[in-house]
Design an enzyme around this catalytic site. Structure first.
Site, PDB file in Angstrom:
ATOM      1  N   CYS A   1     -10.950  -1.259   5.873  1.00  0.00           N
ATOM      2  CA  CYS A   1     -12.249  -0.945   6.474  1.00  0.00           C
ATOM      3  C   CYS A   1     -13.347  -1.604   5.648  1.00  0.00           C
ATOM      4  O   CYS A   1     -13.181  -1.825   4.446  1.00  0.00           O
ATOM      5  CB  CYS A   1     -12.459   0.571   6.514  1.00  0.00           C
ATOM      6  SG  CYS A   1     -13.896   1.095   7.483  1.00  0.00           S
TER       7      CYS A   1
ATOM      8  N   CYS B   1      -3.905  10.063  16.143  1.00  0.00           N
ATOM      9  CA  CYS B   1      -5.029   9.406  15.464  1.00  0.00           C
ATOM     10  C   CYS B   1      -4.626   7.956  15.207  1.00  0.00           C
ATOM     11  O   CYS B   1      -3.711   7.678  14.423  1.00  0.00           O
ATOM     12  CB  CYS B   1      -5.338  10.137  14.159  1.00  0.00           C
ATOM     13  SG  CYS B   1      -6.774   9.495  13.283  1.00  0.00           S
TER      14      CYS B   1
ATOM     15  N   CYS C   1     -17.850   4.150   3.349  1.00  0.00           N
ATOM     16  CA  CYS C   1     -18.371   5.518   3.340  1.00  0.00           C
ATOM     17  C   CYS C   1     -17.820   6.209   2.091  1.00  0.00           C
ATOM     18  O   CYS C   1     -16.620   6.216   1.856  1.00  0.00           O
ATOM     19  CB  CYS C   1     -17.940   6.258   4.601  1.00  0.00           C
ATOM     20  SG  CYS C   1     -18.592   5.519   6.115  1.00  0.00           S
TER      21      CYS C   1
ATOM     22  N   CYS D   1      -8.453  14.127   7.534  1.00  0.00           N
ATOM     23  CA  CYS D   1      -9.616  13.280   7.806  1.00  0.00           C
ATOM     24  C   CYS D   1     -10.167  12.681   6.513  1.00  0.00           C
ATOM     25  O   CYS D   1     -10.438  13.393   5.548  1.00  0.00           O
ATOM     26  CB  CYS D   1     -10.685  14.131   8.490  1.00  0.00           C
ATOM     27  SG  CYS D   1     -12.167  13.216   8.914  1.00  0.00           S
TER      28      CYS D   1
ATOM     29  N   CYS E   1     -14.869   8.777   1.929  1.00  0.00           N
ATOM     30  CA  CYS E   1     -13.661   8.421   2.670  1.00  0.00           C
ATOM     31  C   CYS E   1     -12.736   7.543   1.827  1.00  0.00           C
ATOM     32  O   CYS E   1     -13.161   6.514   1.303  1.00  0.00           O
ATOM     33  CB  CYS E   1     -14.057   7.680   3.954  1.00  0.00           C
ATOM     34  SG  CYS E   1     -12.658   7.150   4.954  1.00  0.00           S
TER      35      CYS E   1
ATOM     36  N   GLU F   1      -1.782   2.965   8.852  1.00  0.00           N
ATOM     37  CA  GLU F   1      -1.238   4.290   9.104  1.00  0.00           C
ATOM     38  C   GLU F   1      -1.680   4.858  10.449  1.00  0.00           C
ATOM     39  O   GLU F   1      -2.731   4.499  10.978  1.00  0.00           O
ATOM     40  CB  GLU F   1      -1.666   5.263   7.981  1.00  0.00           C
ATOM     41  CG  GLU F   1      -1.056   4.919   6.639  1.00  0.00           C
ATOM     42  CD  GLU F   1      -1.489   5.832   5.499  1.00  0.00           C
ATOM     43  OE1 GLU F   1      -0.756   5.914   4.505  1.00  0.00           O
ATOM     44  OE2 GLU F   1      -2.570   6.458   5.588  1.00  0.00           O
TER      45      GLU F   1
END
Length: 419
Positions: free
Chosen positions: A142, A135, A146, A392, A149, A122
């Site tokens: 990933c 962004c 975290c 975010c 997230c 994305e």
């Protein structure tokens, strides 16, 4: 069918990704997107052109790619008509495919994109009163895990290539109509009818800033990120100033100095906690590169100054990292390492299954006041694109949430509505 083999991950604490092979194009052509002029010239020479001719054609093609935004060799009017089929047969000007485009009520846009070998990721565009920020993602998935997230709940599939990274910028310019229109009048990949309010730059550009804050850890895909950003900053390329580009890292300390030296863009650091125990919990890479080591690397970052401050990102989690004591400790740490710093306070953006809640507005305001009183700028970031999961920490490919059949139904309904 996409090759869905996952990349091997050496361990939980320091998950350095091993880049797996990219599935070659079925048509055998070579994608020129993401290659510098010298590499394009070498390819042309290897395909049969003499050295002088290869260098000339590479210069022409490079200009058409990055100044005119073309994706078809036939549109390159200063290249001989007999030459264009030769190029088309051997090479391609790639763009990620657009699977879905969404628009938030606040003007934020999110695109679900697909690589030629079938992997989805994305990107997000955020218009503001005086700037337009793209962004950009650096990986499919990933490894960092975290805990606050949503992207971190995905497995890492592979690194994005330099072409796939710079291709996101090209797609955004397609969507915003920021190419000269003489060669392909009215070309737009986007379906939005509402124009942005933001006629806000002296040269009329809507896309003014880039942040490497999308899916993935940019410093775990260093070479491709560097090569893509060099094209973005190249005066003969997309010609965006390095001062308008920010790279965000969760704290891959060994690559931070190299980032400053070889790329030279602004640095943002996902800090999110000021004690070892809490940061170990919510940003697991802290177990490998601790707070002190990270802050020292920030202090040593090439080019950091009061004019080019390091941004520290701090997500506000209720009863986890948002106390007065945490705020005072944040000020103490930044002053101890004499950091030219700005703190972005980010209200936690919820997603299904998240283990945390957002701090109250009153608590966030109090935290911000304490940091400001300590002499450090600490604005509260206004959440953008929450209604389309573009805020975010919310990026996670829609492919994992929505079936192809559902997308087809939505496209059919949209077409019927517009008819």
């Amino acid at each position: 069918m996409a090759d869905t083999t996952l990349m091997s991950i050496p361990g939980q604490v320091d998950p350095v990704p091993v880049a797996r092979d990219i599935t070659p194009r079925e048509d055998g052509r070579v994608d020129l997107m993401g290659l510098p002029k010298a590499d394009i010239a070498a390819l042309f020479e290897g395909a049969g052109l003499d050295k002088r001719q290869a260098k000339l054609r590479a210069k022409q093609v490079f200009h058409w790619l990055y100044h005119r935004g073309v994706t078809d060799f036939e549109a390159m009017t200063d290249i001989a008509k007999t030459m264009r089929p030769w190029l088309t047969e051997r090479f391609v000007i790639g763009r990620p495919d657009v699977v879905e485009a969404q628009h938030s009520t606040d003007g934020t846009r999110k695109w679900l994109l697909k690589t030629p070998d079938g992997h989805e990721f994305e990107m997000v565009f955020i218009p503001d009163a005086d700037r337009g920020t793209l962004c950009v993602s650096s990986q499919v998935g990933c490894t960092l895990n975290c805990r606050f997230c949503h992207t971190g709940t995905m497995r890492l599939v592979r690194n994005l290539t330099a072409g796939e990274i710079v291709g996101q910028v090209m797609l955004a310019r397609d969507a915003l109509g920021e190419w000269p229109q003489s060669h392909e009048p009215g070309r737009k990949m986007d379906f939005a009818e509402v124009e942005s309010e933001a006629e806000y730059t002296s040269d009329g550009r809507l896309l003014t800033n880039i942040v490497m804050m999308g899916m993935g850890e940019p410093l775990y895909n260093f070479d491709n990120v560097r090569d893509a950003l060099k094209l973005v900053m190249d005066g003969d390329g997309l010609a965006l100033s390095k001062r308008r580009i920010t790279l965000s890292t969760s704290g891959v300390v060994p690559a931070m100095a190299r980032c400053g030296e070889e790329i030279g863009v602004n640095l943002a650091v996902s800090l999110h906690a000021v004690t070892k125990d809490i940061r170990d919990e919510i940003v697991p890479i802290n177990k490998k590169y601790g707070l002190e080591e990270l802050l020292q690397a920030c202090a040593d970052y090439p080019g950091a100054s009061n004019a080019r401050r390091i941004t520290f990102e701090y997500v506000m989690l209720k009863d986890k990292n948002d106390s007065d004591e945490d705020a005072h400790e944040l000020v103490r740490l930044l002053k101890q390492y004499k950091l030219p710093a700005k703190v972005n306070l980010i209200p936690f953006n919820p997603w299904p299954g998240a283990a945390y809640e957002c701090s109250t507005p009153e608590r966030i305001r109090r935290f911000s006041d304490i940091v400001f009183e300590g002499g450090i700028s600490a604005p509260v970031r206004t959440p953008r694109g929450r209604d389309i999961d573009a805020a975010c920490g919310q990026l996670k490919t829609t492919a994992e949430k929505k079936s192809r059949a559902q997308r087809d139904r939505e496209e059919a309904e949209a077409a019927a509505t517009g008819a």
